[in-house]
Design an enzyme around this catalytic site. Structure first.
Site, PDB file in Angstrom:
ATOM      1  N   THR A  21      13.350 -43.500  -7.503  1.00 51.41           N
ATOM      2  CA  THR A  21      14.050 -42.219  -7.470  1.00 51.41           C
ATOM      3  C   THR A  21      15.552 -42.326  -7.662  1.00 51.41           C
ATOM      4  O   THR A  21      16.224 -41.321  -7.845  1.00 51.41           O
ATOM      5  CB  THR A  21      13.791 -41.511  -6.127  1.00 51.41           C
ATOM      6  OG1 THR A  21      14.262 -42.343  -5.055  1.00 51.41           O
ATOM      7  CG2 THR A  21      12.305 -41.236  -5.940  1.00 51.41           C
TER       8      THR A  21
ATOM      9  N   GLU B 155       0.823  -1.201   0.000  1.00 51.49           N
ATOM     10  CA  GLU B 155       0.000   0.000   0.000  1.00 51.49           C
ATOM     11  C   GLU B 155       0.862   1.259   0.000  1.00 51.49           C
ATOM     12  O   GLU B 155       0.562   2.238  -0.718  1.00 51.49           O
ATOM     13  CB  GLU B 155      -0.925   0.010   1.222  1.00 51.49           C
ATOM     14  CG  GLU B 155      -1.899  -1.149   1.262  1.00 51.49           C
ATOM     15  CD  GLU B 155      -1.369  -2.367   2.016  1.00 51.49           C
ATOM     16  OE1 GLU B 155      -2.177  -3.084   2.627  1.00 51.49           O
ATOM     17  OE2 GLU B 155      -0.140  -2.597   2.012  1.00 51.49           O
TER      18      GLU B 155
ATOM     19  N   THR C 182      20.516 -37.720   2.002  1.00 56.13           N
ATOM     20  CA  THR C 182      20.726 -37.089   0.701  1.00 56.13           C
ATOM     21  C   THR C 182      22.036 -36.330   0.672  1.00 56.13           C
ATOM     22  O   THR C 182      22.748 -36.328  -0.340  1.00 56.13           O
ATOM     23  CB  THR C 182      19.544 -36.157   0.377  1.00 56.13           C
ATOM     24  OG1 THR C 182      18.336 -36.915   0.373  1.00 56.13           O
ATOM     25  CG2 THR C 182      19.720 -35.488  -0.971  1.00 56.13           C
TER      26      THR C 182
ATOM     27  N   SER D  76      19.565 -36.474  12.448  1.00 52.49           N
ATOM     28  CA  SER D  76      19.307 -36.904  13.823  1.00 52.49           C
ATOM     29  C   SER D  76      20.572 -37.148  14.633  1.00 52.49           C
ATOM     30  O   SER D  76      20.654 -36.781  15.806  1.00 52.49           O
ATOM     31  CB  SER D  76      18.450 -38.174  13.819  1.00 52.49           C
ATOM     32  OG  SER D  76      17.221 -37.947  13.194  1.00 52.49           O
TER      33      SER D  76
ATOM     34  N   CYS E 242      -0.476   0.218   7.457  1.00 49.53           N
ATOM     35  CA  CYS E 242      -0.919   0.583   6.111  1.00 49.53           C
ATOM     36  C   CYS E 242      -2.336   1.126   6.102  1.00 49.53           C
ATOM     37  O   CYS E 242      -2.687   1.950   5.251  1.00 49.53           O
ATOM     38  CB  CYS E 242      -0.816  -0.619   5.187  1.00 49.53           C
ATOM     39  SG  CYS E 242       0.896  -1.145   4.894  1.00 49.53           S
TER      40      CYS E 242
ATOM     41  N   THR F 120      13.596 -41.850   3.245  1.00 50.99           N
ATOM     42  CA  THR F 120      13.333 -41.893   4.688  1.00 50.99           C
ATOM     43  C   THR F 120      12.552 -40.679   5.146  1.00 50.99           C
ATOM     44  O   THR F 120      11.476 -40.797   5.757  1.00 50.99           O
ATOM     45  CB  THR F 120      14.651 -42.009   5.472  1.00 50.99           C
ATOM     46  OG1 THR F 120      15.330 -43.208   5.087  1.00 50.99           O
ATOM     47  CG2 THR F 120      14.377 -42.049   6.973  1.00 50.99           C
TER      48      THR F 120
ATOM     49  N   TRP G 153      20.779 -37.885 -14.156  1.00 50.50           N
ATOM     50  CA  TRP G 153      19.561 -37.150 -13.865  1.00 50.50           C
ATOM     51  C   TRP G 153      18.385 -38.000 -14.311  1.00 50.50           C
ATOM     52  O   TRP G 153      18.354 -38.485 -15.452  1.00 50.50           O
ATOM     53  CB  TRP G 153      19.537 -35.803 -14.585  1.00 50.50           C
ATOM     54  CG  TRP G 153      20.617 -34.890 -14.156  1.00 50.50           C
ATOM     55  CD1 TRP G 153      21.818 -34.684 -14.768  1.00 50.50           C
ATOM     56  CD2 TRP G 153      20.580 -34.027 -13.022  1.00 50.50           C
ATOM     57  NE1 TRP G 153      22.538 -33.732 -14.087  1.00 50.50           N
ATOM     58  CE2 TRP G 153      21.795 -33.319 -13.005  1.00 50.50           C
ATOM     59  CE3 TRP G 153      19.649 -33.787 -12.012  1.00 50.50           C
ATOM     60  CZ2 TRP G 153      22.095 -32.373 -12.029  1.00 50.50           C
ATOM     61  CZ3 TRP G 153      19.947 -32.853 -11.051  1.00 50.50           C
ATOM     62  CH2 TRP G 153      21.161 -32.165 -11.060  1.00 50.50           C
TER      63      TRP G 153
ATOM     64  N   CYS H 252      -2.501  -3.788   7.091  1.00 52.98           N
ATOM     65  CA  CYS H 252      -2.130  -3.988   8.489  1.00 52.98           C
ATOM     66  C   CYS H 252      -2.519  -2.769   9.317  1.00 52.98           C
ATOM     67  O   CYS H 252      -2.640  -1.647   8.819  1.00 52.98           O
ATOM     68  CB  CYS H 252      -0.638  -4.279   8.616  1.00 52.98           C
ATOM     69  SG  CYS H 252       0.450  -2.942   8.069  1.00 52.98           S
TER      70      CYS H 252
END
Length: 366
Positions: free
Chosen positions: A163, A55, A198, A235, A86, A302, A172, A77
């Site tokens: 995959t 705005e 990954t 993890s 605004c 996973t 690829w 807002c």
């Protein structure tokens, strides 16, 4: 103005808002257009965090706006943040009408911006273009309504749902056009997430590649100037200190055990689930606390399986290549079910050909 004019000008505001999607986070990408006598007199969209909202940009572009109508994709807002409210800016400028697509669910706003406009005798209409804006602002709206942004899981796979080869080879599976489309999705994301598996298998970067990014002009400049943050779910703290995902900017490693990493990367220790992995619930709370709107996950079976089986995925995007990798190749997600009734169900929203591949966009059913 009539309904047709309102639709036309709200569509203009929506298009302006889309210009902000590469750099507005954690703020929503909002667009605003100021109209008088069915003529555009000012336009703007959200600037990077800490700078002007849509705005204010439109008011600055217009100059004198007394009696004009403001079309804005999200409720103005009404609170003092890093920038001023605004709603007050529109009131002080002298607009006579405001058309809002979607009410802002942010608890600091939540109707108070509209109430402030009405209290000053300004006409307010809500709902024009709401479906399109709900889709464009999905991540922000979800974060405000439930506490964390939209989780998009992206998977590249073969016709038989694989995959990677048994050796881990995956570059690829899909073609250049599909990979360029993934770059666009990354540019629209606030955070890129992967799992440590990954990282160890592919030594991925999860960065934007300028030569593959299918954007032009100012869109490309905005995207490259504000690349998404990166995060690894790890993890047991197995991320190598020399992993490429830790280079070229800050990366957060989420783990259950404290590990040492050189700056600017950081480690966040969260609780473990029953299997000793990062507990998804506290992780999502962390994402909400960090104000990420659009979270894109590119991970192995996973993490993909945990998110899908747990019902944590809001949007599934599959790039499917016309290839068959065979029974020994790796599945798209590590999941096991004892009955068909346990299988997660999705609704397909879109199927598009991208070069030689298909892009399938789906959302959880119900």
């Amino acid at each position: 103005m009539n309904d047709a004019q309102d639709r036309r000008w709200m569509q203009r505001a929506i298009e302006l808002g889309r210009c902000a999607r590469y750099w507005s986070a954690p703020n929503p990408p909002v667009g605003c257009v100021l109209v008088r006598d069915d003529q555009e007199i000012g336009a703007g969209f959200t600037q990077p965090a800490g700078q002007a909202h849509a705005e204010v940009m439109a008011l600055s572009d217009a100059g004198e706006v007394n009696g004009a109508t403001a079309y804005v994709t999200l409720e103005p807002c009404s609170h003092q943040g890093q920038t001023g409210p605004c709603a007050s800016a529109l009131i002080n400028a002298g607009v006579s009408r405001v058309v809002v697509a979607v009410e802002d669910p942010n608890p600091q706003v939540a109707g108070s911006g509209i109430a402030a406009l009405l209290a000053e005798g300004i006409d307010v209409d809500v709902g024009e273009g709401a479906d399109r804006v709900e889709a464009d602002l999905a991540g922000f709206l979800l974060r405000m309504r439930r506490g964390h942004g939209r989780i998009t899981l992206k998977i590249a796979m073969s016709l038989d749902g694989r995959t990677a080869m048994p050796s881990g080879e995956s570059q690829w599976i899909t073609g250049e056009d599909a990979r360029a489309d993934v770059q666009r999705l990354r540019a629209e994301s606030d955070l890129m997430v992967t799992g440590v598996g990954t990282v160890l298998a592919d030594d991925c970067r999860l960065t934007l590649r300028a030569d593959e990014l299918p954007l032009d002009g100012e869109d490309k400049e905005r995207a490259l100037a504000h690349p998404p943050a990166r995060m690894v779910l790890d993890s047991k703290g197995r991320t190598p200190a020399d992993a490429r995902i830790l280079a070229g900017g800050e990366t957060t490693v989420i783990t259950t055990e404290n590990i040492a990493l050189s700056e600017p990367s950081q480690v966040v220790v969260l609780g473990a689930d029953a299997r000793g992995r990062v507990d998804i619930g506290p992780w999502l709370q962390h994402l909400g606390a960090q104000s990420f709107n659009e979270i894109m996950v590119e991970a192995g079976p996973t993490l993909s399986g945990a998110l899908l089986k747990g019902g944590w995925v809001d949007r599934l995007i599959i790039y499917q290549a016309p290839k068959l990798l065979g029974d020994d190749a790796r599945a798209m997600a590590a999941m096991n079910f004892s009955a068909l009734t346990e299988a997660p169900e999705f609704e397909i929203n879109e199927v598009t050909r991208i070069g030689a591949d298909l892009r399938i966009i789906a959302a959880p059913k119900g």
